[in-house]
Design an enzyme around this catalytic site. Structure first.
Site, PDB file in Angstrom:
ATOM      1  N   GLU A   1      -9.649   5.287  -8.268  1.00 36.54           N
ATOM      2  CA  GLU A   1      -9.798   5.905  -6.944  1.00 36.54           C
ATOM      3  C   GLU A   1      -9.615   7.405  -7.095  1.00 36.54           C
ATOM      4  O   GLU A   1      -8.521   7.920  -6.874  1.00 36.54           O
ATOM      5  CB  GLU A   1      -8.750   5.350  -5.958  1.00 36.54           C
ATOM      6  CG  GLU A   1      -8.925   3.890  -5.613  1.00 36.54           C
ATOM      7  CD  GLU A   1      -8.097   3.457  -4.400  1.00 36.54           C
ATOM      8  OE1 GLU A   1      -7.343   4.296  -3.851  1.00 36.54           O
ATOM      9  OE2 GLU A   1      -8.215   2.282  -4.016  1.00 36.54           O
TER      10      GLU A   1
ATOM     11  N   SER B   1       0.820  -1.204   0.000  1.00 37.49           N
ATOM     12  CA  SER B   1       0.000   0.000   0.000  1.00 37.49           C
ATOM     13  C   SER B   1       0.856   1.258   0.000  1.00 37.49           C
ATOM     14  O   SER B   1       1.794   1.385   0.789  1.00 37.49           O
ATOM     15  CB  SER B   1      -0.893   0.031   1.239  1.00 37.49           C
ATOM     16  OG  SER B   1      -1.507   1.309   1.346  1.00 37.49           O
TER      17      SER B   1
ATOM     18  N   HIS C   1      -0.028   3.905   1.177  1.00 33.57           N
ATOM     19  CA  HIS C   1      -0.236   4.596   2.451  1.00 33.57           C
ATOM     20  C   HIS C   1       0.879   4.284   3.437  1.00 33.57           C
ATOM     21  O   HIS C   1       1.164   5.078   4.323  1.00 33.57           O
ATOM     22  CB  HIS C   1      -1.606   4.241   3.033  1.00 33.57           C
ATOM     23  CG  HIS C   1      -2.720   4.900   2.293  1.00 33.57           C
ATOM     24  ND1 HIS C   1      -3.093   6.205   2.514  1.00 33.57           N
ATOM     25  CD2 HIS C   1      -3.515   4.456   1.291  1.00 33.57           C
ATOM     26  CE1 HIS C   1      -4.081   6.534   1.702  1.00 33.57           C
ATOM     27  NE2 HIS C   1      -4.360   5.476   0.941  1.00 33.57           N
TER      28      HIS C   1
ATOM     29  N   ASP D   1      -5.756   9.991   1.041  1.00 36.59           N
ATOM     30  CA  ASP D   1      -7.115   9.913   0.520  1.00 36.59           C
ATOM     31  C   ASP D   1      -7.831  11.174   0.957  1.00 36.59           C
ATOM     32  O   ASP D   1      -7.790  11.533   2.135  1.00 36.59           O
ATOM     33  CB  ASP D   1      -7.847   8.686   1.083  1.00 36.59           C
ATOM     34  CG  ASP D   1      -7.244   7.384   0.598  1.00 36.59           C
ATOM     35  OD1 ASP D   1      -6.561   7.400  -0.444  1.00 36.59           O
ATOM     36  OD2 ASP D   1      -7.461   6.357   1.268  1.00 36.59           O
TER      37      ASP D   1
HETATM   38 ZN   LIG Z   1      -5.657   5.621  -0.712  1.00 37.01          ZN
END
Ligand SMILES: [Zn+2]
Length: 264
Positions: free
Chosen positions: A173, A114, A116, A123
């Site tokens: 996304e 990820s 992140h 996000d």
């Molecule tokens: Zn994300």
């Protein structure tokens, strides 16, 4: 022009703002990065300090510009930023239980894969009462459109655009933004490249022979790829008098060196 000598260790391949982290390229760096909170209306979410500062400035500039155009006073909130490996594993497991495997594998990366966990991704959502934690609403109009237009100037790209799922391996996304730094974000935006394509494309521009030259806003940058062996590399980089050098790994097998000349 001065010649600057740099020792580039093998570990440099696996850190920096251009690292490619996806299902095929796991995050190798295990130390927690230096983190800072992004200044939004909630002040909770953290990113790597350089990215947090850039995002704070980008949100402020977008709100200023949008409000001047007399659009309504909407706000951007940071929904999810840095996650440790354990946090990512927890989110993955919870989503699997609540949403099932197909949804989870489309929108939630496996722990270790990820962005992140790099501290370089955020996000974003539109401020409202109920915010979906996994798929927040981040529109394309109004101040969110202004944000999207300004993002590359501040080093951010929309990381998983619709229609590029084959490259990224992740469903669209529209809320997930990744810091790659400038001028890389501008080049990616101008050429419509996602990070998978950019790190592959830049390899043809070798640092010593034929760096890619990019000019915008009175600034010039030379960008070159350098393969880094297990022993590391010792390189000599030509830098204009007041220029700067930045080096980022690609998380594959080399580094991307960016030499920026100062403003004339
Ligand atoms: Zn994300």
């Amino acid at each position: 022009m001065k010649i600057c000598q740099r020792k580039i260790a093998r570990e440099s391949v696996f850190c920096g703002s251009l690292i490619l982290v996806n299902a095929k390229h796991r995050l190798r760096e295990e130390r927690e990065p230096e983190l800072s909170a992004v200044r939004d209306s909630r002040l909770k979410m953290r990113m790597q300090t350089v990215a947090a500062q850039a995002l704070t400035a980008l949100i402020a500039a977008s709100e200023r510009a949008a409000w001047q155009e007399e659009k309504n006073r909407e706000r951007i909130v940071c929904v999810s930023g840095y996650r440790s490996r354990e946090e990512q594993a927890g989110i993955f497991a919870r989503s699997l239980a609540e949403n099932g495997q197909v949804f989870t594998e489309t929108y939630v990366a496996y722990p270790g894969c990820s962005e992140h966990e790099t501290g370089l991704a955020m996000d974003l959502g539109k401020e409202q009462k109920e915010i979906d934690f996994i798929c927040p609403e981040f529109p394309r109009d109004g101040m969110f459109g202004v944000f999207r237009r300004l993002a590359p100037e501040y080093g951010f790209v929309e990381r998983y655009p619709a229609g590029r799922e084959e490259q990224t391996g992740i469903g669209a996304e529209p809320w997930h933004f990744r810091y790659v730094g400038t001028p890389h974000a501008q080049i990616m935006a101008e050429r419509g490249m996602v990070l998978e394509e950019y790190v592959r494309w830049i390899r043809q521009y070798e640092l010593s022979d034929n760096p890619f030259l990019y000019c915008a806003g009175g600034k010039t940058a030379a960008i070159g790829y350098l393969r880094v062996s297990d022993r590391g590399e010792n390189v000599y980089i030509a830098v204009p008098g007041n220029g700067t050098v930045s080096i980022s790994g690609d998380n594959i097998d080399g580094v991307i060196v960016t030499v920026e000349a100062g403003e004339r």
